[in-house]
Write a protein that holds these residues in place. Structure first.
Motif, PDB file in Angstrom:
ATOM      1  N   SER A   1      -2.079  11.448   4.934  1.00 32.51           N
ATOM      2  CA  SER A   1      -2.353  12.757   4.865  1.00 32.51           C
ATOM      3  C   SER A   1      -2.418  13.495   6.116  1.00 32.51           C
ATOM      4  N   LEU A   2      -2.529  12.858   7.192  1.00 33.78           N
ATOM      5  CA  LEU A   2      -2.383  13.392   8.595  1.00 33.78           C
ATOM      6  C   LEU A   2      -1.197  13.436   9.402  1.00 33.78           C
ATOM      7  N   SER A   3      -0.111  12.673   8.671  1.00 34.38           N
ATOM      8  CA  SER A   3       1.004  12.376   9.333  1.00 34.38           C
ATOM      9  C   SER A   3       1.915  13.850   9.468  1.00 34.38           C
ATOM     10  N   GLY A   4       2.046  14.053  10.870  1.00 33.85           N
ATOM     11  CA  GLY A   4       3.239  15.060  11.189  1.00 33.85           C
ATOM     12  C   GLY A   4       2.781  16.542  11.152  1.00 33.85           C
ATOM     13  N   VAL A   5       1.339  16.616  10.788  1.00 31.38           N
ATOM     14  CA  VAL A   5       0.445  17.993  10.759  1.00 31.38           C
ATOM     15  C   VAL A   5       0.285  18.399  12.149  1.00 31.38           C
ATOM     16  N   GLY A   6       1.014  19.290  12.706  1.00 31.54           N
ATOM     17  CA  GLY A   6       0.588  19.677  13.992  1.00 31.54           C
ATOM     18  C   GLY A   6       1.261  18.978  15.021  1.00 31.54           C
ATOM     19  N   GLY A   7       2.371  18.011  14.754  1.00 26.95           N
ATOM     20  CA  GLY A   7       2.934  17.119  15.829  1.00 26.95           C
ATOM     21  C   GLY A   7       2.263  15.783  15.910  1.00 26.95           C
ATOM     22  N   VAL A   8       3.219  15.013  16.213  1.00 25.84           N
ATOM     23  CA  VAL A   8       2.803  13.490  16.359  1.00 25.84           C
ATOM     24  C   VAL A   8       1.846  13.234  17.433  1.00 25.84           C
ATOM     25  N   LYS A   9       1.772  13.722  18.488  1.00 26.91           N
ATOM     26  CA  LYS A   9       0.774  13.633  19.563  1.00 26.91           C
ATOM     27  C   LYS A   9      -0.581  14.281  19.242  1.00 26.91           C
ATOM     28  N   ARG A  10      -0.886  15.177  18.561  1.00 31.36           N
ATOM     29  CA  ARG A  10      -2.136  15.723  18.356  1.00 31.36           C
ATOM     30  C   ARG A  10      -2.010  16.190  16.714  1.00 31.36           C
ATOM     31  N   PRO A  11      -2.078  15.092  15.971  1.00 30.60           N
ATOM     32  CA  PRO A  11      -1.869  15.374  14.524  1.00 30.60           C
ATOM     33  C   PRO A  11      -3.033  16.039  14.014  1.00 30.60           C
ATOM     34  N   GLY A  12      -3.096  17.017  13.253  1.00 34.36           N
ATOM     35  CA  GLY A  12      -4.171  17.904  12.919  1.00 34.36           C
ATOM     36  C   GLY A  12      -5.218  18.601  13.835  1.00 34.36           C
ATOM     37  N   ILE A  13      -4.926  18.589  14.988  1.00 35.15           N
ATOM     38  CA  ILE A  13      -5.863  19.313  16.146  1.00 35.15           C
ATOM     39  C   ILE A  13      -5.461  20.385  16.453  1.00 35.15           C
ATOM     40  N   VAL A  14      -6.377  21.504  16.108  1.00 28.50           N
ATOM     41  CA  VAL A  14      -6.488  22.760  16.009  1.00 28.50           C
ATOM     42  C   VAL A  14      -7.097  23.488  17.324  1.00 28.50           C
TER      43      VAL A  14
END
Length: 344
Positions: A135-148
């Motif tokens: 569910s976190l895969s690819g969200v916001g980029g591979v190196k910082r997934p999900g981090i806003v």
């Protein structure tokens, strides 16, 4: 073999070597491995050759067994190593709230948020990948997934992470506005040296890189090229009952979100955070004014005394107003108590 001084527009990335008489007839892959003085294995040299990263007399050669002739120039272009992708790790997390779109974490001090040089494992991202799975895969980029948004390694407290693209976009928009539109609110508790002259105030001072240490931030002139607008509001919560106000607990609310903002701003007005050896190292000696037991608590406290205790935002998908609070962690409770500040 002789290392030839690089020339031409690609010189900075390329090492060039002359094939001397005693190396004539050697295979290209063996020559490249030997020329690296142990930095490249034979198999790594073969991979570079196959990938077109090696030339002989400016002609790309992709066959490692090609024999070399004396006088030829071998050029090797070694691409910079790519950052490893973060892998799942079963690191325990304190989850305050979670649904299919986002998760709110109470981050402990000492936990790095996302991988980087010197911290490729053991980060919050590694823990989240393990917890959230695909569910976190690819969200916001591979190196910082999900981090806003992020908290410093040694700052504890609330942090929200996106689990879907819709949540990531919506949260990023709210954090970009820094609460100016009323959707986002963030507040921190900081234990600082001394007691502010006023029970509340606003610190409006631009931040930029320190001229003496590139990893530090400093208050700078607003017209400096790297100056970033920064505003922190603070309110006195409790002052120490010991030694004429040796320390105080303050609430800080961010109107902007700059690196080390609270730490730099509070130091700027003469009240650096307890435990902050970057911006308040000179204040540690004040602990000598405490009784032995209290002094030992302060001296062994090994981080800045900062906790993100309140976080509110509008759910980016449902539109619901969400608000969370996280109690002070045990180490800050103990620290406050050492200064005679009750947090109960």
């Amino acid at each position: 073999m002789v290392d030839i001084a690089p020339t031409g527009p690609q010189a900075a990335d390329t090492s060039r070597f002359l094939v001397e008489d005693d190396r004539a007839g050697i295979r290209l892959d063996a020559f490249v491995a030997a020329a690296s003085d142990g930095a490249l294995s034979r198999s790594r040299a073969q991979a570079l050759i196959a990938d077109g990263q090696v030339t002989v007399d400016d002609v790309t050669v992709t066959v490692g067994k090609r024999k070399l002739v004396a006088g030829e120039i071998v050029a090797v272009d070694i691409p910079p190593p790519s950052d490893p992708e973060p892998l799942p790790e079963p690191i325990p997390l304190t989850i305050v709230f979670e649904d299919e779109h986002l998760v709110v974490i109470d981050k402990p001090a000492g936990l790095v948020v996302h991988p980087g040089p010197g911290n490729w494992t053991g980060t919050l991202v590694n823990a989240l990948i393990h917890h959230c799975g695909d569910s976190l895969s690819g969200v916001g980029g591979v190196k910082r997934p999900g981090i806003v948004h992020r908290l410093d390694k040694d700052t504890s407290g609330l942090l929200v992470v996106a689990k879907s693209d819709a949540a990531h976009q919506g949260l990023a928009d709210q954090f970009a506005a820094h609460g100016r539109d009323g959707r986002l609110s963030r507040a921190y508790l900081a234990l600082v040296w001394g007691v502010p002259l006023r029970p509340s105030g606003t610190i409006d001072a631009a931040l930029g890189r320190s001229t003496t240490d590139r990893v530090k931030r400093a208050v700078v002139a607003a017209d400096r090229a790297d100056a970033r607008h920064a505003v922190t509001r603070f309110n006195l919560v409790k002052a120490s009952m010991l030694d004429d106000g040796i320390a105080s607990l303050v609430e800080c609310v961010l109107e902007t979100g700059r690196t080390h903002q609270i730490r730099v701003h509070m130091a700027h007005i003469g009240h650096p955070l307890v435990g902050d050896d970057v911006y308040g190292a000179g204040f540690r000696s004040k602990s000598r004014r405490l009784e032995d037991d209290a002094r030992h608590v302060v001296e062994r406290f090994d981080r800045q005394a900062l906790h993100a205790f309140r976080l509110g935002f509008v759910h980016p998908v449902t539109g619901e107003d969400l608000a969370f609070q996280a109690d002070l962690p045990a180490d800050m409770v103990e620290l406050c108590a050492a200064f005679g500040i009750s947090t109960g």
